[in-house]
Design a protein around this motif. Structure first.
Motif, PDB file in Angstrom:
ATOM      1  N   PRO A  34      16.963 111.392  -9.742  1.00 40.75           N
ATOM      2  CA  PRO A  34      17.576 110.247 -10.419  1.00 40.75           C
ATOM      3  C   PRO A  34      18.596 110.727 -11.455  1.00 40.75           C
ATOM      4  O   PRO A  34      18.271 111.544 -12.321  1.00 40.75           O
ATOM      5  N   SER A  35      19.805 110.186 -11.390  1.00 40.49           N
ATOM      6  CA  SER A  35      20.850 110.629 -12.327  1.00 40.49           C
ATOM      7  C   SER A  35      20.475 110.287 -13.761  1.00 40.49           C
ATOM      8  O   SER A  35      20.946 110.898 -14.706  1.00 40.49           O
ATOM      9  N   TRP A  36      19.576 109.292 -13.929  1.00 42.70           N
ATOM     10  CA  TRP A  36      19.238 108.835 -15.281  1.00 42.70           C
ATOM     11  C   TRP A  36      18.092 109.650 -15.886  1.00 42.70           C
ATOM     12  O   TRP A  36      17.634 109.347 -16.992  1.00 42.70           O
TER      13      TRP A  36
ATOM     14  N   SER B 198      21.551  99.102  -8.992  1.00 43.12           N
ATOM     15  CA  SER B 198      22.263  98.153  -9.839  1.00 43.12           C
ATOM     16  C   SER B 198      21.506  97.969 -11.146  1.00 43.12           C
ATOM     17  O   SER B 198      20.347  98.384 -11.271  1.00 43.12           O
ATOM     18  N   ASN B 199      22.165  97.349 -12.104  1.00 38.05           N
ATOM     19  CA  ASN B 199      21.562  97.182 -13.437  1.00 38.05           C
ATOM     20  C   ASN B 199      21.911  95.811 -13.996  1.00 38.05           C
ATOM     21  O   ASN B 199      23.003  95.614 -14.520  1.00 38.05           O
TER      22      ASN B 199
ATOM     23  N   LEU C  46      25.402 112.638 -25.232  1.00 32.53           N
ATOM     24  CA  LEU C  46      24.072 112.489 -24.630  1.00 32.53           C
ATOM     25  C   LEU C  46      24.190 111.958 -23.214  1.00 32.53           C
ATOM     26  O   LEU C  46      25.100 111.192 -22.901  1.00 32.53           O
ATOM     27  N   ALA C  47      23.246 112.347 -22.357  1.00 36.48           N
ATOM     28  CA  ALA C  47      23.248 111.876 -20.964  1.00 36.48           C
ATOM     29  C   ALA C  47      22.984 110.373 -20.937  1.00 36.48           C
ATOM     30  O   ALA C  47      22.114 109.883 -21.644  1.00 36.48           O
ATOM     31  N   THR C  48      23.750 109.648 -20.132  1.00 33.85           N
ATOM     32  CA  THR C  48      23.468 108.216 -19.971  1.00 33.85           C
ATOM     33  C   THR C  48      22.161 108.081 -19.193  1.00 33.85           C
ATOM     34  O   THR C  48      21.815 108.912 -18.374  1.00 33.85           O
ATOM     35  N   GLY C  49      21.441 107.015 -19.485  1.00 30.26           N
ATOM     36  CA  GLY C  49      20.168 106.789 -18.770  1.00 30.26           C
ATOM     37  C   GLY C  49      19.179 106.178 -19.735  1.00 30.26           C
ATOM     38  O   GLY C  49      19.538 105.690 -20.798  1.00 30.26           O
TER      39      GLY C  49
ATOM     40  N   LEU D 187      22.301 107.463  -7.990  1.00 32.46           N
ATOM     41  CA  LEU D 187      23.081 107.056  -9.162  1.00 32.46           C
ATOM     42  C   LEU D 187      22.697 105.669  -9.647  1.00 32.46           C
ATOM     43  O   LEU D 187      22.221 104.839  -8.860  1.00 32.46           O
ATOM     44  N   HIS D 188      22.946 105.431 -10.941  1.00 28.75           N
ATOM     45  CA  HIS D 188      22.661 104.133 -11.549  1.00 28.75           C
ATOM     46  C   HIS D 188      23.973 103.590 -12.120  1.00 28.75           C
ATOM     47  O   HIS D 188      24.653 104.277 -12.882  1.00 28.75           O
ATOM     48  N   ILE D 189      24.323 102.389 -11.727  1.00 28.09           N
ATOM     49  CA  ILE D 189      25.610 101.799 -12.144  1.00 28.09           C
ATOM     50  C   ILE D 189      25.345 100.677 -13.156  1.00 28.09           C
ATOM     51  O   ILE D 189      24.483  99.851 -12.888  1.00 28.09           O
TER      52      ILE D 189
END
Ligand code: LRH
Ligand code: MN
Length: 424
Positions: A48-50, A122-123, A420-423, A93-95
């Motif tokens: 998971p990218s997050w 999706s978010n 910082l990493a998004t997530g 990925l999380h958009i």
């Protein structure tokens, strides 16, 4: 940041003698051994990218050092995980957390690392700064058609981002629900949500899948509009052949029999994939296999039994993804442990003597059934998992090599952006 090939070779060299000693007993049953190695080598878990940065809770977040500050750096980290264990060849990925500035550049970077794009997420559980209407009272369930339309449009945009990267599936997790009795008309909320999902479904390319992820509670604490496997299955059946359920291990009420849920969803041909993690209480998003490894083994036992019964291709017919959040561990160490735990549970499940178990079930020989299952679960299969990695060019002990190579210190050195990493 990738390691030098020689570094991995040197690491394996110092461990080769011991490895041959511990793998030899398995090699004797040659036929099954080679089959299992082949299945393990093909088995790729999506990262998971997050979850490449430190996660947190509402009580606090303690960011680590050298975390990825961009999608490019996240891909680098997944590339390193894949170099170490050869079973992390995909990213989810999380958009909008990971909107690629240049999809072509991102695609070629991923290709060079041997990474493919798994499901895009999706978010509609957060309000973005530039968003017109709020999701405070839900998204697809919302009483206001304009809010529902906004959420549908977002999901269609997520599909477009996925198509540009070569992804073939969309995961929809809706935080929609209610916090108090009387707040929501459950029937109308379901119907509005279904209408929204149908519009999104209509935008899916022919060769795509839609995963409907369910969750028992949080952030709503009285009802969730996709609250359990039954509701998710209902949506997936009403939507059509490209819609499936997604099982996040942390999204169940305490003591739910997840392995039985998996068996029945598979039987119905409506199991789409997984978000692997572990938990003791709620949606704790802990390291896979860190709390309840026996449950993970039982889930893989049902998966192997059910997939074989349907003649499914283990590696590609379901979505194998991790969904975790790291509050106290180095994210890359946590993910290495999670992938290892998944491969161990899968290998143990492949060792179950299915014929003998079926015969014992026919005899209602309950004790023997347990013995046959636990014989496999109590087998230390780490040498088999390591052999598959070795043959694929990976490290015999990925976590040890990650530490010996001081990767985190090196990343901290050249990632001074402090971004910082998004997530989560
Ligand atoms: C919700 C969830 C969902 C994601 C989010 C990051 O709890 O499991 O899969 O979108 O975590
Ligand atoms: Mn999830």
């Amino acid at each position: 940041m990738l390691l030098e090939k020689d570094t991995i070779l040197a690491h394996n060299e110092t461990r080769m003698h011991r490895h041959h000693q511990v793998v030899a007993p398995f090699r004797d049953n040659f036929e099954k051994f080679e089959k299992i190695i082949e299945l393990l080598t093909r088995f790729q878990v999506a990262i998971p990218s997050w979850a490449l940065g430190t996660g947190g809770t509402r009580f606090g977040r303690f960011p680590g050092k050298g975390e990825p500050g961009s999608l490019e750096e996240k891909l680098e980290d997944v590339g390193l995980l894949h170099q170490l264990n050869c079973n992390s060849g995909a990213i989810s990925l999380h958009i909008p957390w990971d909107i690629p500035e240049s999809p072509d550049r991102i695609r070629s970077q991923a290709e060079a690392l041997g990474i493919r794009f798994d499901a895009v997420n999706s978010n509609t559980f957060q309000d973005q700064a530039d968003q017109a209407l709020s999701y405070k009272f839900g998204s697809l369930q919302h009483v206001d058609k304009a809010v529902r339309q906004q959420a549908i449009q977002h999901n269609i945009e997520v599909i477009e981002h996925g198509k540009a990267l070569g992804s073939k599936s969309l995961t929809v997790w809706l935080s929609d629900g209610s916090c108090f009795p009387g707040q929501l008309n459950f029937r109308k909320a379901f119907q509005r949500t279904l209408e929204g999902l149908q519009e999104i479904y209509a935008s899916l390319p022919a060769d795509w899948k839609m995963f409907v992820e369910y969750k028992a509670f949080e952030p709503n604490f009285y009802s969730m509009s996709v609250g359990d496997w039954g509701q998710s299955l209902l949506y997936a059946q009403k939507l059509g052949p490209k819609a499936f359920t997604l099982v996040d291990l942390g999204h169940h009420l305490p003591n739910a029999n997840i392995e039985q849920i998996v068996s029945l969803l598979l039987m119905e041909g409506k199991l789409g994939g997984f978000h692997f993690n572990d938990s003791k209480y709620g949606d704790d998003d802990l390291t896979v296999g860190s709390i309840n490894p026996y449950q993970l083994f039982l889930i893989f036992h049902e998966l192997v039994e059910g997939m074989n019964a349907r003649g499914m291709h283990h590696a590609t017919d379901l979505g194998w993804m991790i969904d975790a959040s790291h509050n106290v561990k180095d994210p890359l160490e946590d993910l290495l442990q999670s992938v290892e735990a998944i491969l161990i549970a899968y290998t143990q499940a492949l060792l179950v003597d299915a014929e003998a178990l079926s015969a014992a079930q026919q005899q209602n020989d309950v004790a023997l059934c347990q013995e046959l299952l636990q014989e496999a679960f109590r087998t230390d299969v780490r040498p088999i998992v390591a052999e598959a990695r070795l043959r694929a060019g990976g490290a015999l002990q990925p976590l040890q090599l990650y530490r010996e190579s001081n990767v985190r210190r090196a990343l901290t050195g050249h990632r001074r952006s402090g971004k910082l990493a998004t997530g989560l």
